[in-house]
Design an enzyme around this catalytic site. Structure first.
Site, PDB file in Angstrom:
ATOM      1  N   THR A 121       0.817  -1.208   0.000  1.00 56.01           N
ATOM      2  CA  THR A 121       0.000   0.000   0.000  1.00 56.01           C
ATOM      3  C   THR A 121       0.854   1.262   0.000  1.00 56.01           C
ATOM      4  O   THR A 121       1.991   1.251   0.492  1.00 56.01           O
ATOM      5  CB  THR A 121      -0.895  -0.010   1.262  1.00 56.01           C
ATOM      6  OG1 THR A 121      -1.497   1.268   1.420  1.00 56.01           O
ATOM      7  CG2 THR A 121      -0.091  -0.303   2.525  1.00 56.01           C
ATOM      8  N   ASP A 122       0.266   2.359  -0.488  1.00 58.17           N
ATOM      9  CA  ASP A 122       0.977   3.646  -0.434  1.00 58.17           C
ATOM     10  C   ASP A 122       1.073   4.177   1.002  1.00 58.17           C
ATOM     11  O   ASP A 122       1.849   5.093   1.280  1.00 58.17           O
ATOM     12  CB  ASP A 122       0.309   4.681  -1.339  1.00 58.17           C
ATOM     13  CG  ASP A 122      -1.151   4.961  -1.005  1.00 58.17           C
ATOM     14  OD1 ASP A 122      -1.700   4.349  -0.063  1.00 58.17           O
ATOM     15  OD2 ASP A 122      -1.753   5.807  -1.700  1.00 58.17           O
ATOM     16  N   GLU A 123       0.306   3.578   1.921  1.00 56.44           N
ATOM     17  CA  GLU A 123       0.313   4.089   3.304  1.00 56.44           C
ATOM     18  C   GLU A 123       1.651   3.875   3.997  1.00 56.44           C
ATOM     19  O   GLU A 123       1.908   4.471   5.040  1.00 56.44           O
ATOM     20  CB  GLU A 123      -0.793   3.423   4.124  1.00 56.44           C
ATOM     21  CG  GLU A 123      -2.160   3.760   3.607  1.00 56.44           C
ATOM     22  CD  GLU A 123      -3.271   3.386   4.574  1.00 56.44           C
ATOM     23  OE1 GLU A 123      -2.997   3.199   5.764  1.00 56.44           O
ATOM     24  OE2 GLU A 123      -4.408   3.290   4.116  1.00 56.44           O
ATOM     25  N   TYR A 148      -1.723  -0.670  11.171  1.00 58.90           N
ATOM     26  CA  TYR A 148      -1.873  -1.314   9.860  1.00 58.90           C
ATOM     27  C   TYR A 148      -0.695  -0.979   8.946  1.00 58.90           C
ATOM     28  O   TYR A 148      -0.013  -1.867   8.433  1.00 58.90           O
ATOM     29  CB  TYR A 148      -3.190  -0.879   9.186  1.00 58.90           C
ATOM     30  CG  TYR A 148      -3.210  -1.164   7.695  1.00 58.90           C
ATOM     31  CD1 TYR A 148      -3.209  -2.470   7.214  1.00 58.90           C
ATOM     32  CD2 TYR A 148      -3.193  -0.127   6.760  1.00 58.90           C
ATOM     33  CE1 TYR A 148      -3.196  -2.744   5.844  1.00 58.90           C
ATOM     34  CE2 TYR A 148      -3.188  -0.379   5.397  1.00 58.90           C
ATOM     35  CZ  TYR A 148      -3.186  -1.687   4.941  1.00 58.90           C
ATOM     36  OH  TYR A 148      -3.161  -1.951   3.587  1.00 58.90           O
ATOM     37  N   LYS A 152       2.408  -3.314   7.308  1.00 59.01           N
ATOM     38  CA  LYS A 152       2.632  -3.454   5.857  1.00 59.01           C
ATOM     39  C   LYS A 152       4.055  -2.993   5.510  1.00 59.01           C
ATOM     40  O   LYS A 152       4.732  -3.614   4.679  1.00 59.01           O
ATOM     41  CB  LYS A 152       1.607  -2.624   5.060  1.00 59.01           C
ATOM     42  CG  LYS A 152       0.183  -3.148   5.112  1.00 59.01           C
ATOM     43  CD  LYS A 152       0.014  -4.543   4.526  1.00 59.01           C
ATOM     44  CE  LYS A 152       0.206  -4.595   3.032  1.00 59.01           C
ATOM     45  NZ  LYS A 152      -0.151  -5.940   2.484  1.00 59.01           N
TER      46      LYS A 152
HETATM   47  P1  NAD Z   1      -9.566  -7.370   2.694  1.00 60.31           P
HETATM   48  O1  NAD Z   1      -9.528  -7.118   4.151  1.00 60.31           O
HETATM   49  O2  NAD Z   1     -10.799  -7.086   1.923  1.00 60.31           O
HETATM   50  O3  NAD Z   1      -9.168  -8.895   2.401  1.00 60.31           O
HETATM   51  C1  NAD Z   1      -8.157  -9.559   3.083  1.00 60.31           C
HETATM   52  C2  NAD Z   1      -8.315 -11.063   2.840  1.00 60.31           C
HETATM   53  O4  NAD Z   1      -7.231 -11.733   3.510  1.00 60.31           O
HETATM   54  C3  NAD Z   1      -9.615 -11.644   3.408  1.00 60.31           C
HETATM   55  O5  NAD Z   1     -10.208 -12.520   2.480  1.00 60.31           O
HETATM   56  C4  NAD Z   1      -9.167 -12.393   4.654  1.00 60.31           C
HETATM   57  O6  NAD Z   1      -9.996 -13.513   4.969  1.00 60.31           O
HETATM   58  C5  NAD Z   1      -7.757 -12.818   4.248  1.00 60.31           C
HETATM   59  N1  NAD Z   1      -6.895 -13.062   5.413  1.00 60.31           N
HETATM   60  C6  NAD Z   1      -6.737 -12.279   6.505  1.00 60.31           C
HETATM   61  N2  NAD Z   1      -5.870 -12.839   7.358  1.00 60.31           N
HETATM   62  C7  NAD Z   1      -5.447 -13.990   6.780  1.00 60.31           C
HETATM   63  C8  NAD Z   1      -4.522 -15.006   7.160  1.00 60.31           C
HETATM   64  N3  NAD Z   1      -3.862 -14.954   8.341  1.00 60.31           N
HETATM   65  N4  NAD Z   1      -4.316 -16.045   6.330  1.00 60.31           N
HETATM   66  C9  NAD Z   1      -4.984 -16.129   5.140  1.00 60.31           C
HETATM   67  N5  NAD Z   1      -5.878 -15.205   4.734  1.00 60.31           N
HETATM   68  C10 NAD Z   1      -6.088 -14.133   5.537  1.00 60.31           C
HETATM   69  O7  NAD Z   1      -8.322  -6.552   2.117  1.00 60.31           O
HETATM   70  P2  NAD Z   1      -8.143  -5.829   0.701  1.00 60.31           P
HETATM   71  O8  NAD Z   1      -8.644  -4.454   0.798  1.00 60.31           O
HETATM   72  O9  NAD Z   1      -8.634  -6.720  -0.355  1.00 60.31           O
HETATM   73  O10 NAD Z   1      -6.548  -5.758   0.630  1.00 60.31           O
HETATM   74  C11 NAD Z   1      -5.815  -6.815   0.042  1.00 60.31           C
HETATM   75  C12 NAD Z   1      -4.345  -6.439   0.001  1.00 60.31           C
HETATM   76  O11 NAD Z   1      -4.170  -5.259  -0.765  1.00 60.31           O
HETATM   77  C13 NAD Z   1      -3.752  -6.148   1.382  1.00 60.31           C
HETATM   78  O12 NAD Z   1      -2.458  -6.680   1.422  1.00 60.31           O
HETATM   79  C14 NAD Z   1      -3.721  -4.638   1.443  1.00 60.31           C
HETATM   80  O13 NAD Z   1      -2.686  -4.191   2.278  1.00 60.31           O
HETATM   81  C15 NAD Z   1      -3.468  -4.287   0.002  1.00 60.31           C
HETATM   82  N6  NAD Z   1      -3.947  -2.964  -0.420  1.00 60.31           N
HETATM   83  C16 NAD Z   1      -5.251  -2.611  -0.209  1.00 60.31           C
HETATM   84  C17 NAD Z   1      -5.706  -1.371  -0.671  1.00 60.31           C
HETATM   85  C18 NAD Z   1      -7.158  -0.951  -0.502  1.00 60.31           C
HETATM   86  O14 NAD Z   1      -7.509   0.147  -0.892  1.00 60.31           O
HETATM   87  N7  NAD Z   1      -8.050  -1.779   0.041  1.00 60.31           N
HETATM   88  C19 NAD Z   1      -4.820  -0.497  -1.305  1.00 60.31           C
HETATM   89  C20 NAD Z   1      -3.489  -0.895  -1.479  1.00 60.31           C
HETATM   90  C21 NAD Z   1      -3.061  -2.130  -1.042  1.00 60.31           C
HETATM   91  O1  TDX Z   2     -16.903   6.107   7.546  1.00 59.33           O
HETATM   92  C1  TDX Z   2     -15.828   6.579   7.180  1.00 59.33           C
HETATM   93  N1  TDX Z   2     -15.702   7.925   7.052  1.00 59.33           N
HETATM   94  C2  TDX Z   2     -14.560   8.523   6.650  1.00 59.33           C
HETATM   95  O2  TDX Z   2     -14.492   9.752   6.551  1.00 59.33           O
HETATM   96  C3  TDX Z   2     -14.687   5.748   6.864  1.00 59.33           C
HETATM   97  C4  TDX Z   2     -14.790   4.260   7.006  1.00 59.33           C
HETATM   98  C5  TDX Z   2     -13.542   6.369   6.439  1.00 59.33           C
HETATM   99  N2  TDX Z   2     -13.458   7.716   6.338  1.00 59.33           N
HETATM  100  C6  TDX Z   2     -12.230   8.335   5.807  1.00 59.33           C
HETATM  101  C7  TDX Z   2     -10.915   7.856   6.380  1.00 59.33           C
HETATM  102  C8  TDX Z   2      -9.983   7.983   5.193  1.00 59.33           C
HETATM  103  O3  TDX Z   2      -9.506   9.313   5.092  1.00 59.33           O
HETATM  104  O4  TDX Z   2     -12.193   7.950   4.418  1.00 59.33           O
HETATM  105  C9  TDX Z   2     -10.856   7.709   3.989  1.00 59.33           C
HETATM  106  C10 TDX Z   2     -10.752   6.279   3.475  1.00 59.33           C
HETATM  107  O5  TDX Z   2     -10.901   5.416   4.600  1.00 59.33           O
HETATM  108  P1  TDX Z   2     -10.759   3.819   4.462  1.00 59.33           P
HETATM  109  O6  TDX Z   2     -11.729   3.321   3.462  1.00 59.33           O
HETATM  110  O7  TDX Z   2     -10.785   3.254   5.839  1.00 59.33           O
HETATM  111  O8  TDX Z   2      -9.323   3.676   3.775  1.00 59.33           O
HETATM  112  P2  TDX Z   2      -7.837   4.124   4.220  1.00 59.33           P
HETATM  113  O9  TDX Z   2      -7.701   4.213   5.685  1.00 59.33           O
HETATM  114  O10 TDX Z   2      -7.466   5.306   3.386  1.00 59.33           O
HETATM  115  O11 TDX Z   2      -7.016   2.819   3.726  1.00 59.33           O
HETATM  116  C11 TDX Z   2      -7.374   2.144   2.503  1.00 59.33           C
HETATM  117  O12 TDX Z   2      -6.473   2.438   1.478  1.00 59.33           O
HETATM  118  C12 TDX Z   2      -5.161   1.955   1.603  1.00 59.33           C
HETATM  119  C13 TDX Z   2      -7.420   0.626   2.732  1.00 59.33           C
HETATM  120  O13 TDX Z   2      -8.323   0.324   3.785  1.00 59.33           O
HETATM  121  C14 TDX Z   2      -6.045   0.100   3.040  1.00 59.33           C
HETATM  122  O14 TDX Z   2      -6.076  -1.320   3.155  1.00 59.33           O
HETATM  123  C15 TDX Z   2      -5.116   0.482   1.908  1.00 59.33           C
HETATM  124  O15 TDX Z   2      -3.802   0.098   2.209  1.00 59.33           O
END
Ligand code: NAD
Ligand code: TDX
Length: 332
Positions: A121-123, A148, A152
């Site tokens: 992630t960019d975080e 988190y 990562k």
């Molecule tokens: P998510 O929480 O929707 O999915 C995570 C999945 O991993 C789930 O299916 C969960 O059951 C599984 N999991 C959790 N712990 C586990 C374990 N110990 N063993 C096996 N499986 C396990 O997450 P997401 O948003 O789909 O993110 C997926 C990946 O992408 C992560 O590595 C996250 O850091 C990265 N990522 C997410 C975002 C975003 O915006 N959501 C952005 C950049 C990178």
């Molecule tokens: O109800 C809400 N209201 C609100 O203002 C929620 C759930 C979030 N927010 C804000 C917090 C953040 O500034 O919205 C923005 C996005 O929040 P999230 O969806 O929780 O994402 P963020 O914390 O930015 O992280 C996401 O992007 C990077 C993913 O959850 C991460 O897994 C990924 O690495």
């Protein structure tokens, strides 16, 4: 035909990637997923059984992971605890899955000499000022803010060390905020859409000035596949689609698209340590690998996402009540 092992393939981005891989290649996919609260097998339903094997298990289970990696040609590592708000309240599973899980996988790919792509992630880079034109690049320093993002960052460092010290063949990508189908209702965009569908007002943390750089999950998938096929071993690629928007603008857009008054939302308690702004410079991915996002227009992708949640209440309703009960305890 290659055999891909996809960890976390029942989660949001992992399941989108599995769909993408099955639609765009002839590879066989094995999904390893623990099915935590964030995993949902329904996200994989309808995919051809001949192309997909599902294994329920923990990515930190060394014996299981060793067995699965031994028969794979490539591993794509999505499994993680992914939600910042959860990490602030319950950090332990984040260390277990994101750090120990990645370590476990690295040991297996080292032993069996299997190519790994690590999804991050960019975080990990921390945040940028709102009025700063800078964007993250592959050489930005690591400054994670939350439990988190720090786990990562730790997982990225492990991958880099295993490449350098043991010659593991791995690539890393750091992507910005994803949106699209199959995203858990705890996350910002699906939470607001499903709130409106259930007659609950959207909830904006703090003043809503925080900026996120949005990319459609399909575009994330196409970038990961491109890196797997053409990326240079040992390299890191940033993935982003120039989608910077502040949270207030996104809530107002969702309200407008769903036929509501733009002011019909609540400002709620801010997230502790809330990162201000993320922004990705994806020049390396675009120039070196020729990647381009398909959803160049955020509003088009958002509108399709609203339609998906409207049409798939059976997919998200079971998680919605528990999610809102958790947020209510936090005053959010
Ligand atoms: P998510 O929480 O929707 O999915 C995570 C999945 O991993 C789930 O299916 C969960 O059951 C599984 N999991 C959790 N712990 C586990 C374990 N110990 N063993 C096996 N499986 C396990 O997450 P997401 O948003 O789909 O993110 C997926 C990946 O992408 C992560 O590595 C996250 O850091 C990265 N990522 C997410 C975002 C975003 O915006 N959501 C952005 C950049 C990178
Ligand atoms: O109800 C809400 N209201 C609100 O203002 C929620 C759930 C979030 N927010 C804000 C917090 C953040 O500034 O919205 C923005 C996005 O929040 P999230 O969806 O929780 O994402 P963020 O914390 O930015 O992280 C996401 O992007 C990077 C993913 O959850 C991460 O897994 C990924 O690495």
């Amino acid at each position: 035909m290659a055999r891909y092992l996809v960890t976390g393939g029942a989660g949001f981005i992992g399941s989108n990637f599995v769909h993408y891989l099955i639609d765009h290649t002839d590879h066989h996919v094995t999904v390893l997923d623990k099915l935590t609260y964030a995993g949902n097998l329904a996200s994989l339903s309808g995919l051809p059984e001949t192309r997909l094997t599902f294994v329920r298990g923990d990515v930190a289970d060394a014996e299981l992971v060793d067995d699965l990696v031994a028969t794979a040609d490539a591993v794509v590592h999505y499994a993680a605890e992914s939600h910042n708000d959860n990490s602030l309240n319950f950090p332990e599973p984040f260390v277990h899955t994101n750090v120990i899980g990645t370590f476990t996988l690295l040991e297996a790919v080292r032993k069996h000499d299997v190519r790994l792509h690590h999804v991050s992630t960019d975080e990990v880079y921390g945040d940028l000022e709102l009025d700063d034109p800078a964007r993250f690049t592959e050489s930005s320093p690591y400054h994670p803010s939350s439990p988190y993002s720090s786990t990562k960052a730790g997982s990225d460092m492990l991958v880099r060390a295993w490449v350098r010290s043991y010659g593991v063949t791995a690539t890393i990508s750091n992507c910005s905020n994803n949106y699209g189908p199959f995203q858990h209702v705890e996350k910002f965009i699906p939470r607001q859409i499903t709130n409106i569908l259930w007659g609950i007002r959207p909830k904006l943390y703090g003043d809503g000035r925080n900026v996120r750089d949005w990319i459609h999950a399909d575009d994330h998938s196409s970038a990961v596949l491109q890196i797997l096929e053409a990326g240079r071993a040992g390299e890191t690629y940033l993935i982003g689609a120039d989608g910077e928007k502040d949270n207030k603008t996104v809530v107002e857009l969702i309200l407008t698209m769903m036929g509501q008054d733009t002011e019909a939302y609540d400002n709620v308690a801010d997230r502790s340590g809330h990162d201000l702004r993320y922004a990705i410079d994806s020049t390396k991915l675009r120039t070196e690998l020729g990647w381009r996002p398909r959803y160049a227009d955020f509003e088009e992708g958002l509108s399709a996402t609203i339609d998906w949640y409207r049409d798939h209440e059976d997919w998200w309703a079971p998680a919605k009540r528990a999610t809102e009960a958790f947020y209510a305890q936090l005053g959010q």
